[in-house]
Motif scaffolding. Structure first.
Motif, PDB file in Angstrom:
ATOM      1  N   ALA A   1       0.823  -1.208   0.000  1.00 34.67           N
ATOM      2  CA  ALA A   1       0.000   0.000   0.000  1.00 34.67           C
ATOM      3  C   ALA A   1       0.856   1.256   0.000  1.00 34.67           C
ATOM      4  O   ALA A   1       0.524   2.252  -0.657  1.00 34.67           O
ATOM      5  N   ALA A   2       1.974   1.234   0.717  1.00 37.63           N
ATOM      6  CA  ALA A   2       2.870   2.392   0.739  1.00 37.63           C
ATOM      7  C   ALA A   2       3.404   2.694  -0.654  1.00 37.63           C
ATOM      8  O   ALA A   2       3.431   3.850  -1.095  1.00 37.63           O
ATOM      9  N   LEU A   3       3.836   1.658  -1.374  1.00 32.48           N
ATOM     10  CA  LEU A   3       4.339   1.847  -2.726  1.00 32.48           C
ATOM     11  C   LEU A   3       3.252   2.400  -3.641  1.00 32.48           C
ATOM     12  O   LEU A   3       3.496   3.301  -4.465  1.00 32.48           O
ATOM     13  N   ALA A   4       2.042   1.916  -3.494  1.00 28.59           N
ATOM     14  CA  ALA A   4       0.937   2.386  -4.333  1.00 28.59           C
ATOM     15  C   ALA A   4       0.618   3.853  -4.053  1.00 28.59           C
ATOM     16  O   ALA A   4       0.274   4.609  -4.980  1.00 28.59           O
ATOM     17  N   HIS A   5       0.725   4.290  -2.801  1.00 27.69           N
ATOM     18  CA  HIS A   5       0.500   5.704  -2.486  1.00 27.69           C
ATOM     19  C   HIS A   5       1.525   6.598  -3.181  1.00 27.69           C
ATOM     20  O   HIS A   5       1.185   7.669  -3.690  1.00 27.69           O
ATOM     21  N   LEU A   6       2.768   6.173  -3.200  1.00 29.63           N
ATOM     22  CA  LEU A   6       3.805   6.974  -3.848  1.00 29.63           C
ATOM     23  C   LEU A   6       3.563   7.091  -5.357  1.00 29.63           C
ATOM     24  O   LEU A   6       3.821   8.138  -5.957  1.00 29.63           O
ATOM     25  N   ILE A   7       3.049   6.018  -5.967  1.00 33.59           N
ATOM     26  CA  ILE A   7       2.827   6.028  -7.410  1.00 33.59           C
ATOM     27  C   ILE A   7       1.597   6.862  -7.781  1.00 33.59           C
ATOM     28  O   ILE A   7       1.612   7.635  -8.748  1.00 33.59           O
ATOM     29  N   SER A   8       0.519   6.727  -7.010  1.00 39.21           N
ATOM     30  CA  SER A   8      -0.750   7.371  -7.374  1.00 39.21           C
ATOM     31  C   SER A   8      -0.909   8.770  -6.804  1.00 39.21           C
ATOM     32  O   SER A   8      -1.824   9.495  -7.198  1.00 39.21           O
ATOM     33  N   GLY A   9      -0.035   9.179  -5.890  1.00 45.88           N
ATOM     34  CA  GLY A   9      -0.191  10.466  -5.221  1.00 45.88           C
ATOM     35  C   GLY A   9      -0.238  11.677  -6.134  1.00 45.88           C
ATOM     36  O   GLY A   9      -1.127  12.539  -5.985  1.00 45.88           O
TER      37      GLY A   9
END
Length: 463
Positions: free
Chosen positions: A390-398
């Motif tokens: 989830a942390a990685l996905a936040h960085l990509i979609s932010g």
């Protein structure tokens, strides 16, 4: 002393009076939030249900909540925030008492389903109320203060519920129902309707209700918002294990319900002590980075539960994932507010709340199955893995989320003209230029203007 006074003024000053009534209702309601904290223990010890059956009941609570948030969000936009909140609270108080007297598995399951539906139906309307009354510049402070109230009540309730459970579990249901009714009375007496109907001339309001037609289609095609909701769903699947599987794991370690109440109260205590400092800590920082850090910290906290075997160790894990929760909540709340179009706030809040309710339905069932089929340690290590992903996905979609928030905040976007004026054809232009002017008729003072002229002078949208 002067510095502390200035900090207190900066944190609490200037917020609308209506917000403080909503805040007080939140605090009272959470002070009596006994049932959900101890429901897993109640079902397995008092009623003799298995861990899977307890997970099923908690899952039905979440399923009811999924229906409740969907209906509640729609009613908040169409019927109004205030009547939706009042109806949901009174229904929840009634079902709370019914669940307390239920005995058979099917009656407990049905009671949990209906209670989840009523209890969660108020959340979208309540969230929309706060966005309605608090200016954008103050929302980070307002949501932080409300979250602080939630956890002040939760910390107190967790300790008091542990003591009340010793006197009898029925007392938990009675107190919870009472505080729910008190919250409804505060809203009824002190808070008016906050929804502002959109002007009838606005293109977003074509169904006569002040809410945009095709709202569901609008939300379902909003990929940026749905991606954000999906990430919250995974975070919630991890977070809600503290209600379903954590008390059972602590029971397996030989710890009593009162010990669980004291350990889980650390969550509320830490938030009460430190949450009001979080806005200053994260102000000016990238929300995507804050949300990614929060996911990692929560994952680590829950992952360490795999190795816990004593009260102090469980308490340490609670403190770790609580830090992640403290970072996650205000960033989440402000981002939801900025990604929600004004005329769809209730339904956008409802869809976001739906992620919690889906997690509430899935998390206990999935947690119970993983624990029984694979073991306790894989359950908690899996939580850590989900947090990292989830942390990685936040960085990509932010970045895409922030661009959308900026567009809604500034009103930027494609402009569609209401009337398109086309230049006349050359022949028509020549004819108009050479045609003789028609005489202008001036009516006498007592002449009535033409009906068409009178209606044209009326402001549109009054009928």
């Amino acid at each position: 002393m002067r510095t502390m006074r200035g900090w207190f003024r900066d944190t609490t000053g200037g917020l609308p009076v209506t917000f403080w009534y909503l805040w007080a209702g939140t605090l009272v309601n959470r002070l009596g939030s006994f049932v959900l904290v101890f429901l897993a223990i109640y079902l397995t010890t008092e009623r003799g249900f298995s861990a899977s059956q307890a997970g099923l009941v908690l899952g039905l609570w979440g399923a009811g909540g999924a229906v409740g948030t969907t209906v509640g969000g729609t009613l908040a936009d169409r019927w109004g925030r205030r009547p939706t909140v009042l109806t949901a609270h009174l229904g929840a108080a009634t079902m709370m008492l019914a669940l307390g007297f239920a005995r058979e598995l099917w009656t407990v399951a049905l009671g949990a389903l209906l209670l989840g539906m009523f209890a969660e139906a108020s959340r979208p309307a309540f969230g929309a109320m706060m966005i309605d009354v608090v200016p954008e510049k103050d929302r980070l402070r307002a949501f932080t203060l409300n979250y602080w109230a939630i956890n002040l009540g939760f910390a107190s309730a967790a300790v008091l519920a542990g003591l009340a459970a010793e006197a009898g579990y029925l007392l938990l249901f009675v107190v919870d129902a009472t505080t729910t009714v008190i919250t409804a009375l505060i809203i009824f007496v002190k808070v008016g309707e906050t929804r502002r109907p959109a002007p009838a001339t606005a293109p977003a309001s074509r169904n006569g209700t002040g809410a945009r037609s095709g709202a569901l289609r609008t939300i379902l095609t909003d990929r940026i918002y749905l991606g954000f909701v999906t990430l919250n769903l995974f975070a919630a699947l991890v977070f809600l294990q503290h209600i379903s599987m954590l008390p059972i794991a602590m029971g397996d370690s030989g710890l009593s319900p009162a010990t669980y109440g004291s350990v889980i109260a650390l969550n509320g205590v830490l938030i009460v002590v430190g949450q009001l400092f979080v806005p200053r800590l994260i102000r000016g920082r990238s929300r995507s980075h804050v949300l990614a850090l929060a996911s990692v910290v929560m994952g680590v906290g829950f992952g360490l539960t795999a190795f816990a075997d004593a009260a102090w160790f469980y308490g340490l894990t609670v403190l770790i994932w609580t830090v992640g929760e403290m970072l996650n909540s205000p960033s989440n709340a402000t981002l939801i507010a900025e990604l929600s179009p004004a005329d769809l706030r209730g339904r956008y809040q409802g869809v976001f709340s739906l992620s919690w309710q889906v997690a509430g339905a899935v998390a206990p069932v999935l947690g119970g199955l993983v624990r029984e089929q694979v073991g306790n340690a894989p359950l908690w290590i899996g939580c850590a893995v989900i947090g990292g992903v989830a942390a990685l996905a936040h960085l990509i979609s932010g970045p895409a989320r922030e661009r959308r928030a900026t567009m809604l905040r500034t009103g930027a976007g494609p402009v569609v003209p209401a009337v398109v004026i086309r230049p006349p054809a050359p022949e028509a232009a020549e004819a108009a230029a050479t045609a003789p002017a028609e005489p202008v008729v001036v009516p006498e003072p007592d002449d009535e203007p033409a009906t068409g002229q009178r209606r044209a002078a009326e402001p549109t949208g009054t009928r």
